[in-house]
Design an enzyme around this catalytic site. Structure first.
Site, PDB file in Angstrom:
ATOM      1  N   ASP A  45      40.361  42.485  32.748  1.00  0.00           N
ATOM      2  CA  ASP A  45      39.855  42.206  34.098  1.00  0.00           C
ATOM      3  C   ASP A  45      38.682  41.237  33.998  1.00  0.00           C
ATOM      4  O   ASP A  45      37.843  41.391  33.098  1.00  0.00           O
ATOM      5  CB  ASP A  45      39.377  43.513  34.758  1.00  0.00           C
ATOM      6  CG  ASP A  45      39.726  43.598  36.235  1.00  0.00           C
ATOM      7  OD1 ASP A  45      39.749  42.534  36.888  1.00  0.00           O
ATOM      8  OD2 ASP A  45      39.970  44.701  36.736  1.00  0.00           O
ATOM      9  N   HIS A  95      37.447  33.648  38.625  1.00  0.00           N
ATOM     10  CA  HIS A  95      37.187  35.088  38.807  1.00  0.00           C
ATOM     11  C   HIS A  95      37.894  35.952  37.764  1.00  0.00           C
ATOM     12  O   HIS A  95      37.539  37.104  37.578  1.00  0.00           O
ATOM     13  CB  HIS A  95      37.620  35.519  40.215  1.00  0.00           C
ATOM     14  CG  HIS A  95      36.709  34.985  41.274  1.00  0.00           C
ATOM     15  ND1 HIS A  95      35.731  35.741  41.871  1.00  0.00           N
ATOM     16  CD2 HIS A  95      36.591  33.745  41.823  1.00  0.00           C
ATOM     17  CE1 HIS A  95      35.067  35.009  42.748  1.00  0.00           C
ATOM     18  NE2 HIS A  95      35.573  33.790  42.743  1.00  0.00           N
TER      19      HIS A  95
HETATM   20  P1  ADQ Z   1      40.486  41.908  41.974  1.00  0.00           P
HETATM   21  O1  ADQ Z   1      41.494  41.879  40.872  1.00  0.00           O
HETATM   22  O2  ADQ Z   1      41.014  42.075  43.340  1.00  0.00           O
HETATM   23  O3  ADQ Z   1      39.532  40.632  41.923  1.00  0.00           O
HETATM   24  P2  ADQ Z   1      38.275  44.020  41.811  1.00  0.00           P
HETATM   25  O4  ADQ Z   1      37.074  43.369  41.277  1.00  0.00           O
HETATM   26  O5  ADQ Z   1      38.591  45.330  41.158  1.00  0.00           O
HETATM   27  O6  ADQ Z   1      39.549  43.175  41.596  1.00  0.00           O
HETATM   28  O7  ADQ Z   1      38.208  44.340  43.391  1.00  0.00           O
HETATM   29  C1  ADQ Z   1      37.733  43.455  44.330  1.00  0.00           C
HETATM   30  C2  ADQ Z   1      37.450  44.213  45.659  1.00  0.00           C
HETATM   31  O8  ADQ Z   1      38.626  44.772  46.230  1.00  0.00           O
HETATM   32  C3  ADQ Z   1      36.450  45.363  45.498  1.00  0.00           C
HETATM   33  O9  ADQ Z   1      35.467  45.230  46.490  1.00  0.00           O
HETATM   34  C4  ADQ Z   1      37.279  46.609  45.722  1.00  0.00           C
HETATM   35  O10 ADQ Z   1      36.580  47.680  46.364  1.00  0.00           O
HETATM   36  C5  ADQ Z   1      38.399  46.132  46.593  1.00  0.00           C
HETATM   37  N1  ADQ Z   1      39.565  46.962  46.300  1.00  0.00           N
HETATM   38  C6  ADQ Z   1      40.208  47.096  45.131  1.00  0.00           C
HETATM   39  N2  ADQ Z   1      41.196  47.998  45.240  1.00  0.00           N
HETATM   40  C7  ADQ Z   1      41.157  48.460  46.512  1.00  0.00           C
HETATM   41  C8  ADQ Z   1      41.919  49.431  47.238  1.00  0.00           C
HETATM   42  N3  ADQ Z   1      42.853  50.136  46.654  1.00  0.00           N
HETATM   43  N4  ADQ Z   1      41.602  49.620  48.542  1.00  0.00           N
HETATM   44  C9  ADQ Z   1      40.614  48.938  49.132  1.00  0.00           C
HETATM   45  N5  ADQ Z   1      39.858  48.036  48.500  1.00  0.00           N
HETATM   46  C10 ADQ Z   1      40.117  47.792  47.200  1.00  0.00           C
HETATM   47  C11 ADQ Z   1      39.284  39.468  41.123  1.00  0.00           C
HETATM   48  C12 ADQ Z   1      39.273  39.679  39.611  1.00  0.00           C
HETATM   49  C13 ADQ Z   1      38.218  40.722  39.215  1.00  0.00           C
HETATM   50  C14 ADQ Z   1      36.863  40.307  39.754  1.00  0.00           C
HETATM   51  C15 ADQ Z   1      36.944  39.969  41.244  1.00  0.00           C
HETATM   52  C16 ADQ Z   1      35.637  39.362  41.742  1.00  0.00           C
HETATM   53  O11 ADQ Z   1      40.574  40.094  39.154  1.00  0.00           O
HETATM   54  O12 ADQ Z   1      38.162  40.866  37.802  1.00  0.00           O
HETATM   55  O13 ADQ Z   1      35.941  41.381  39.564  1.00  0.00           O
HETATM   56  O14 ADQ Z   1      37.960  39.014  41.492  1.00  0.00           O
HETATM   57  O15 ADQ Z   1      35.257  38.239  40.997  1.00  0.00           O
END
Ligand code: ADQ
Length: 466
Positions: free
Chosen positions: A353, A156
């Site tokens: 990211d 991911h």
């Molecule tokens: P993450 O680094 O967690 O995931 P991201 O893709 O931005 O990053 O977010 C994943 C989920 O978490 C989204 O549905 C988002 O809405 C939710 N989220 C993020 N911040 C939040 C907050 N403050 N409050 C509530 N919900 C929140 C990892 C990788 C990413 C990749 C994902 C999926 O780091 O690059 O996009 O996996 O593969």
């Protein structure tokens, strides 16, 4: 259809809704509804020792099967090698990676323990899909135990260029273990090229041919209707009333050093300094709940943000306006969806990211009659799909300030034209499409499970290292 076995560090609790519903559980929803499935991994709880007998809980067609992690394994495998070494290196941050041989041993131990607990539960025609950097070694461990099923792996997070990855102690062992998979998915073509080049030079050439880019998406239609519904609720009305006709810029992230938060706050400060006609006319809301709060690097980040938000607010606030509102508590996703629809600007500026789903959610949440502007880091995987965004270098606060200035003054026709291309992309490369494409590649692959294959490639890597 054969059973799908999802393996991930964390197993979600399907009974929980709201703030914790998200990420992988949402992305896999489609696949889990269509066939019998098992979701295997860590329960999220710790115990004196890592459990050997899993707990099982059924919900719909899915069995949720979990192990507790022992205290030592939690420290070594999870906090140590996974979050302290792999996470920074995979995000190109070799300089802040912390490595200890004991952490590596713990990482090997947990990957082996997961494999040993899962192997007896497998059926011969199961399809196994392992997720993310916590479990790089697990397929090789399953192969050692004689498992011949199709096994896929999806990373991911980004995969950095070879010269960065090789800075990770034990990098060659990690690479060798990848050969045990029948399909290896990453988020972007750049990641795929980096991983293929590294495997060709230092790992298993046959594994390089099994690498493909599968950009992860969201349930765009679902998120759009959630945002439209939530937009009409009292919480959004309260936020709107508090803005008193000022534009809202929103940032939504886990509080993590890869998300570029200090630079983003500095960029907002630069906007107020260099483009003073926006003073008093825009409010920036940053939601960043603390994650991994027990790790020193994260505590330092939080202190830095507390200080810089305080400094900018102190410098520019008026009795009836503060430029930045900063929330470190969790806010439920449905509420965030409503807030995103209200926001004139989505500010998504990670330093690096894998994809960044918040960028896609911001696009899906917009009102088609009056959409906002997405400001997006060039170094988020999502920038490949979202050409209508204003792309910025997240390390450069002036670049962020200039993009904010352009976004705040952008006319409605340009906002709409930019948003339309992004909305089309978000609705095409959805979570369901990602899942279907990866499983098609995995289930259509030729098996890599020849006896001894994982061991042979490990020997090749050792020879090269010598
Ligand atoms: P993450 O680094 O967690 O995931 P991201 O893709 O931005 O990053 O977010 C994943 C989920 O978490 C989204 O549905 C988002 O809405 C939710 N989220 C993020 N911040 C939040 C907050 N403050 N409050 C509530 N919900 C929140 C990892 C990788 C990413 C990749 C994902 C999926 O780091 O690059 O996009 O996996 O593969």
């Amino acid at each position: 259809m054969s059973r799908l076995v999802i393996v991930a560090n964390r197993v979600p609790d399907p009974r929980e809704r709201g703030a914790s519903a998200g990420g992988l559980a949402v992305a896999l929803k489609d696949a889990l509804m269509r066939r019998d499935a098992m979701w295997f991994g860590w329960s999220g709880a710790t115990a004196p020792e890592t459990s050997t007998t899993p707990k099982e809980f059924r919900h719909g067609r899915t069995a949720y099967v979990t192990l507790d992690l022992g205290e030592e394994d939690y420290a070594r495998y999870y906090q140590g090698f996974a979050n302290g070494a792999l996470w920074p290196v995979l995000h190109y941050r070799l300089g802040i990676a912390k490595f200890a041989r004991e952490d590596w041993v713990g990482y090997q131990r947990v990957n082996a323990a997961f494999a040993a607990a899962l192997a007896p539960l497998l059926k011969p025609d199961d399809t196994i899909w392992i997720h993310d950097f916590h479990l790089f070694l697990m397929a090789a461990e399953l192969r050692k135990l004689g498992c011949r099923q199709k096994i896929g792996f999806f990373l991911h997070v980004p995969f950095p260029p070879r010269s960065v990855f090789l800075g990770l102690p034990k990098a060659l062992d990690v690479l060798a273990a990848l050969a045990a998979h029948d399909a290896i998915g990453v988020q972007t073509e750049d990641d795929a090229e980096n991983l293929r080049a590294t495997l060709l030079a230092d790992g298993d050439a046959a594994a390089a041919a099994r690498v493909g880019a599968f950009p992860v998406g969201i349930d765009a239609a679902g998120f759009a209707s959630l945002a439209a519904r939530r937009f009409r609720t009292k919480e959004v009305a309260t936020l709107r009333a508090s803005l008193v006709d000022r534009a809202l810029a929103i940032g939504v992230d886990r509080l993590d050093y890869t998300k570029g938060l200090p630079q983003r706050i500095a960029g907002f400060g630069k906007l107020l300094e260099r483009f003073p006609h926006h003073l008093g006319k825009v409010t920036f809301l940053q939601v960043a709940p603390v994650s991994r709060g027990d790790v020193a690097t994260y505590r330092a980040l939080r202190r830095e943000l507390d200080e810089s938000v305080g400094r900018i607010n102190g410098q520019y606030a008026e009795p009836d306006w503060a430029p930045i509102r900063y929330i470190t508590r969790a806010v439920a996703r449905p509420t965030l969806a409503g807030y995103m629809r209200l926001a004139r600007i989505g500010l998504v500026t990670p330093l690096r990211d894998g994809m960044n789903l918040v960028a896609k959610e911001y696009v899906a949440a917009q009102d088609p009659a009056d959409p906002g502007v997405l400001i997006l880091s060039r170094f988020a995987g999502a920038s490949n799909d979202l050409e209508g965004a204003l792309l910025v270098n997240p390390l450069d606060p002036d670049d962020i300030a200039e993009a904010l200035d352009i976004a705040l003054d952008m006319r409605a026709e340009e906002r709409l034209a930019r948003w339309k291309t992004m909305d089309a992309a978000v609705r095409t490369t959805t979570a369901a499409v990602w899942c279907r494409n990866f499983l098609a590649a995995l289930e259509g692959s030729v098996s890599s499970a020849e006896p001894g294959q994982a061991n042979d490639s490990r020997r090749t890597a050792r020879r090269r290292a010598a």
